[in-house]
Design a protein around this motif. Structure first.
Motif, PDB file in Angstrom:
ATOM      1  N   LEU A  18       0.854  -1.115  -0.121  1.00 20.77           N
ATOM      2  CA  LEU A  18       0.027   0.116  -0.017  1.00 20.77           C
ATOM      3  C   LEU A  18       0.859   1.281   0.101  1.00 20.77           C
ATOM      4  CD1 LEU A  18      -3.053   0.661  -0.098  1.00 20.77           C
ATOM      5  CD2 LEU A  18      -2.919   0.690   2.246  1.00 20.77           C
ATOM      6  N   ALA A  19       2.094   1.190   0.643  1.00 21.71           N
ATOM      7  CA  ALA A  19       2.915   2.340   0.798  1.00 21.71           C
ATOM      8  C   ALA A  19       3.435   2.873  -0.426  1.00 21.71           C
ATOM      9  CB  ALA A  19       4.109   2.141   1.760  1.00 21.71           C
ATOM     10  N   ARG A  20       3.764   1.649  -1.489  1.00 19.82           N
ATOM     11  CA  ARG A  20       4.450   2.002  -2.691  1.00 19.82           C
ATOM     12  C   ARG A  20       3.365   2.429  -3.791  1.00 19.82           C
ATOM     13  NH1 ARG A  20       7.958  -3.949  -3.129  1.00 19.82           N
ATOM     14  NH2 ARG A  20       9.413  -3.599  -1.516  1.00 19.82           N
ATOM     15  N   ILE A  21       2.053   1.897  -3.398  1.00 24.43           N
ATOM     16  CA  ILE A  21       1.025   2.232  -4.426  1.00 24.43           C
ATOM     17  C   ILE A  21       0.817   3.851  -4.116  1.00 24.43           C
ATOM     18  CG2 ILE A  21      -1.437   2.191  -4.799  1.00 24.43           C
ATOM     19  CD1 ILE A  21      -1.279  -0.804  -4.390  1.00 24.43           C
ATOM     20  N   ARG A  22       0.697   4.245  -2.815  1.00 22.33           N
ATOM     21  CA  ARG A  22       0.619   5.541  -2.265  1.00 22.33           C
ATOM     22  C   ARG A  22       1.581   6.617  -2.681  1.00 22.33           C
ATOM     23  NH1 ARG A  22      -2.472   4.269   3.550  1.00 22.33           N
ATOM     24  NH2 ARG A  22      -4.610   3.951   2.467  1.00 22.33           N
ATOM     25  N   SER A  23       2.990   6.097  -2.711  1.00 20.33           N
ATOM     26  CA  SER A  23       4.177   7.083  -2.914  1.00 20.33           C
ATOM     27  C   SER A  23       4.116   7.166  -4.550  1.00 20.33           C
ATOM     28  CB  SER A  23       5.310   6.212  -2.615  1.00 20.33           C
ATOM     29  OG  SER A  23       5.582   5.123  -3.274  1.00 20.33           O
ATOM     30  N   GLY A  24       3.510   6.365  -5.362  1.00 15.64           N
ATOM     31  CA  GLY A  24       3.536   6.305  -6.623  1.00 15.64           C
ATOM     32  C   GLY A  24       4.811   5.275  -7.222  1.00 15.64           C
ATOM     33  N   GLU A  25       5.499   4.598  -6.523  1.00 18.72           N
ATOM     34  CA  GLU A  25       6.285   3.630  -6.833  1.00 18.72           C
ATOM     35  C   GLU A  25       5.834   2.552  -7.674  1.00 18.72           C
ATOM     36  OE1 GLU A  25       9.526   0.054  -4.894  1.00 18.72           O
ATOM     37  OE2 GLU A  25       8.589   1.762  -3.754  1.00 18.72           O
ATOM     38  N   TRP A  26       4.663   2.115  -7.365  1.00 21.67           N
ATOM     39  CA  TRP A  26       3.797   1.348  -8.292  1.00 21.67           C
ATOM     40  C   TRP A  26       2.682   2.251  -8.900  1.00 21.67           C
ATOM     41  CZ3 TRP A  26       3.742  -3.614  -4.678  1.00 21.67           C
ATOM     42  CH2 TRP A  26       5.085  -4.278  -4.954  1.00 21.67           C
ATOM     43  N   GLN A  27       2.782   2.585 -10.175  1.00 18.95           N
ATOM     44  CA  GLN A  27       1.509   3.478 -10.722  1.00 18.95           C
ATOM     45  C   GLN A  27       0.415   2.815 -10.862  1.00 18.95           C
ATOM     46  OE1 GLN A  27       2.160   6.796 -11.551  1.00 18.95           O
ATOM     47  NE2 GLN A  27       3.996   6.740 -10.381  1.00 18.95           N
ATOM     48  N   PRO A  28      -0.682   3.591 -11.152  1.00 16.18           N
ATOM     49  CA  PRO A  28      -1.762   3.101 -11.526  1.00 16.18           C
ATOM     50  C   PRO A  28      -1.752   2.217 -12.795  1.00 16.18           C
ATOM     51  CG  PRO A  28      -2.305   5.420 -10.799  1.00 16.18           C
ATOM     52  CD  PRO A  28      -1.014   5.166 -10.800  1.00 16.18           C
ATOM     53  N   ASP A  29      -2.497   0.998 -12.848  1.00 16.40           N
ATOM     54  CA  ASP A  29      -2.392   0.086 -14.309  1.00 16.40           C
ATOM     55  C   ASP A  29      -1.023  -0.657 -14.480  1.00 16.40           C
ATOM     56  OD1 ASP A  29      -5.121   0.705 -14.868  1.00 16.40           O
ATOM     57  OD2 ASP A  29      -4.204   2.736 -15.582  1.00 16.40           O
ATOM     58  N   SER A  30      -0.163  -0.214 -13.209  1.00 21.09           N
ATOM     59  CA  SER A  30       0.973  -1.319 -13.665  1.00 21.09           C
ATOM     60  C   SER A  30       0.920  -2.623 -12.873  1.00 21.09           C
ATOM     61  CB  SER A  30       2.383  -0.249 -12.926  1.00 21.09           C
ATOM     62  OG  SER A  30       1.952  -0.137 -11.254  1.00 21.09           O
ATOM     63  N   LEU A  31       1.665  -3.538 -13.495  1.00 18.62           N
ATOM     64  CA  LEU A  31       1.591  -4.959 -12.792  1.00 18.62           C
ATOM     65  C   LEU A  31       2.469  -4.921 -11.715  1.00 18.62           C
ATOM     66  CD1 LEU A  31       1.694  -7.041 -16.220  1.00 18.62           C
ATOM     67  CD2 LEU A  31      -0.381  -6.988 -14.239  1.00 18.62           C
ATOM     68  N   LEU A  32       1.998  -5.699 -10.761  1.00 17.40           N
ATOM     69  CA  LEU A  32       2.957  -5.870  -9.384  1.00 17.40           C
ATOM     70  C   LEU A  32       3.924  -7.276 -10.008  1.00 17.40           C
ATOM     71  CD1 LEU A  32       0.725  -4.113  -8.058  1.00 17.40           C
ATOM     72  CD2 LEU A  32       1.101  -5.912  -6.066  1.00 17.40           C
ATOM     73  N   GLY A  60     -10.174  -2.994  -2.814  1.00 11.43           N
ATOM     74  CA  GLY A  60     -10.318  -2.119  -3.997  1.00 11.43           C
ATOM     75  C   GLY A  60      -9.221  -1.369  -4.310  1.00 11.43           C
ATOM     76  N   TYR A  61      -7.958  -1.990  -3.796  1.00 11.94           N
ATOM     77  CA  TYR A  61      -6.702  -1.277  -4.336  1.00 11.94           C
ATOM     78  C   TYR A  61      -5.987  -1.968  -5.623  1.00 11.94           C
ATOM     79  CZ  TYR A  61      -6.840   1.372  -0.033  1.00 11.94           C
ATOM     80  OH  TYR A  61      -6.957   2.178   0.919  1.00 11.94           O
ATOM     81  N   LEU A  62      -6.344  -3.140  -5.631  1.00 10.57           N
ATOM     82  CA  LEU A  62      -5.566  -4.097  -6.790  1.00 10.57           C
ATOM     83  C   LEU A  62      -6.849  -5.010  -7.591  1.00 10.57           C
ATOM     84  CD1 LEU A  62      -2.857  -5.806  -4.783  1.00 10.57           C
ATOM     85  CD2 LEU A  62      -2.742  -3.737  -6.088  1.00 10.57           C
ATOM     86  N   LEU A  73      -5.133  -0.745  -9.375  1.00 10.56           N
ATOM     87  CA  LEU A  73      -6.334   0.108 -10.036  1.00 10.56           C
ATOM     88  C   LEU A  73      -6.232   1.501 -10.170  1.00 10.56           C
ATOM     89  CD1 LEU A  73      -9.248  -1.913  -8.289  1.00 10.56           C
ATOM     90  CD2 LEU A  73      -8.654  -1.861 -10.725  1.00 10.56           C
ATOM     91  N   SER A  74      -6.682   2.010 -10.991  1.00 12.97           N
ATOM     92  CA  SER A  74      -6.170   3.503 -11.399  1.00 12.97           C
ATOM     93  C   SER A  74      -7.084   4.275 -10.414  1.00 12.97           C
ATOM     94  CB  SER A  74      -6.806   4.097 -12.750  1.00 12.97           C
ATOM     95  OG  SER A  74      -8.092   3.739 -13.031  1.00 12.97           O
ATOM     96  N   ALA A  75      -8.057   3.882  -9.688  1.00 15.43           N
ATOM     97  CA  ALA A  75      -8.840   4.491  -8.812  1.00 15.43           C
ATOM     98  C   ALA A  75      -9.398   3.419  -7.938  1.00 15.43           C
ATOM     99  CB  ALA A  75     -10.080   5.500  -9.234  1.00 15.43           C
TER     100      ALA A  75
END
Length: 234
Positions: A18-32, A60-62, A73-75
Motif C-alpha cells: 500500500l505504501a508503494r502504491i500511495r508513493s507512486g512507486e507502483w503506478q496506476p495500471d502497472s503490474l505487480l 479495492g486497491y488491486l 487500480l487507477s482509482a
C-alpha cells in the motif's frame, strides 16, 4: 529496501504494498511482481503473499486476474460494508431500553406484488408479520415483513408474540444473499400512526430481501422513527 525475515506477516506485506502504491512507486495500471518474486523479496511463503494481495484486492486497491497478474487500480474502489444488526442491539447501543410489540401475524397467500418481486408461484404461502420496536416508550421502528413458508417451514408454527421476526430468523435460518435498499418514503396512515408522525411526513425506510441458496426467504420494510441515524465505514 530491507525487508524482514521469515517472520514477515501478511499485514506487513499489505502495509508495504500500500505504501508503494500511495508513493507512486507502483503506478496506476502497472503490474505487480509475481507472487513468487514477492515471496522471495519478503522472505515468506507464497501463501502469505497471496493473502496480502487478496485482501488488498477485496479492499479495492488491486485487480487480480488469473494468468494476467495483479495490477494497481487507477482509482481505488472502496466498498461500504453493512452489518444486519438486531433492532434490540441498535436500541441498546444508544442507551435505550428495548421493547417489542406484535401488531399482527397471519398466514396468507403472497400478494401479486410480492409474487412478482420474489419470483414466487402464484399460490405460495407466506407469513405476514407487522410489529413495533420501541426505545423506552419512543417508537423506534415499524416493521412490515413477509416470510416465505416453503423456504422456512418452521415459520408456520412460530410465535411472534414475544420475539420479533428478524430476531427469530437470525436464530432459525441462515441466508446466503441479501439485497438492501434505503429510501425516503412518506408515512401513510398506518406508518404515521405507529411512529407517531404526521401523515405524509418523510420517513427513513429500509427494504431488505434475503435468499438461501437461491430461494427467497423474506421481504421486509423497516420504517424508522424521527432522529434515526445509520452510519457505515469504508
Amino acid at each position: 529496501m530491507t525487508q524482514s525475515t521469515e517472520t514477515t506477516s501478511y499485514k506487513d506485506i499489505k502495509k508495504t504494498v500500500l505504501a508503494r502504491i500511495r508513493s507512486g512507486e507502483w503506478q496506476p495500471d502497472s503490474l505487480l511482481p509475481n507472487e513468487q518474486d514477492l515471496a522471495a523479496e519478503f522472505s515468506c511463503t507464497r501463501t502469505t503473499v497471496n493473502r496480502a494481495l487478496r485482501e488488498l484486492a477485496d479492499e479495492g486497491y488491486l485487480e487480480r486476474r488469473r494468468k494476467a497478474g495483479t495490477r494497481v487500480l487507477s482509482a481505488p474502489q472502496r466498498q461500504a460494508r453493512f452489518s444486519i444488526p438486531m433492532v434490540r442491539d441498535e436500541v441498546e447501543a444508544t442507551g435505550g431500553t428495548y421493547r417489542y410489540a406484535l401488531v399482527s401475524a397471519e398466514t396468507t397467500v403472497a400478494p401479486d406484488w410480492l409474487t412478482a418481486r420474489l419470483a414466487l408461484r402464484p399460490d405460495q404461502s407466506t407469513v405476514h408479520v407487522r410489529c413495533m420496536h420501541f426505545s423506552g416508550n419512543t417508537p423506534f421502528q415499524y416493521e412490515d415483513r413477509w416470510i416465505v413458508v416453503d423456504s422456512v417451514p418452521q415459520v408456520a408454527q412460530a410465535d411472534f408474540s414475544a420475539i420479533g421476526p428478524n430476531e427469530w430468523l437470525i436464530q432459525t435460518v441462515p441466508f446466503t444473499n441479501v439485497e438492501l435498499s434505503f429510501l425516503a418514503s412518506r408515512a401513510d396512515a398506518t406508518v404515521a400512526r405507529f411512529l407517531d408522525l404526521p401523515e405524509g411526513e418523510p420517513v427513513f425506510t429500509g427494504e431488505r430481501i434475503t435468499w438461501l441458496e437461491g430461494q427467497p426467504v423474506t421481504y421486509a420494510k423497516m420504517y424508522f422513527g424521527a432522529g434515526y441515524r445509520m452510519t457505515t465505514q469504508f
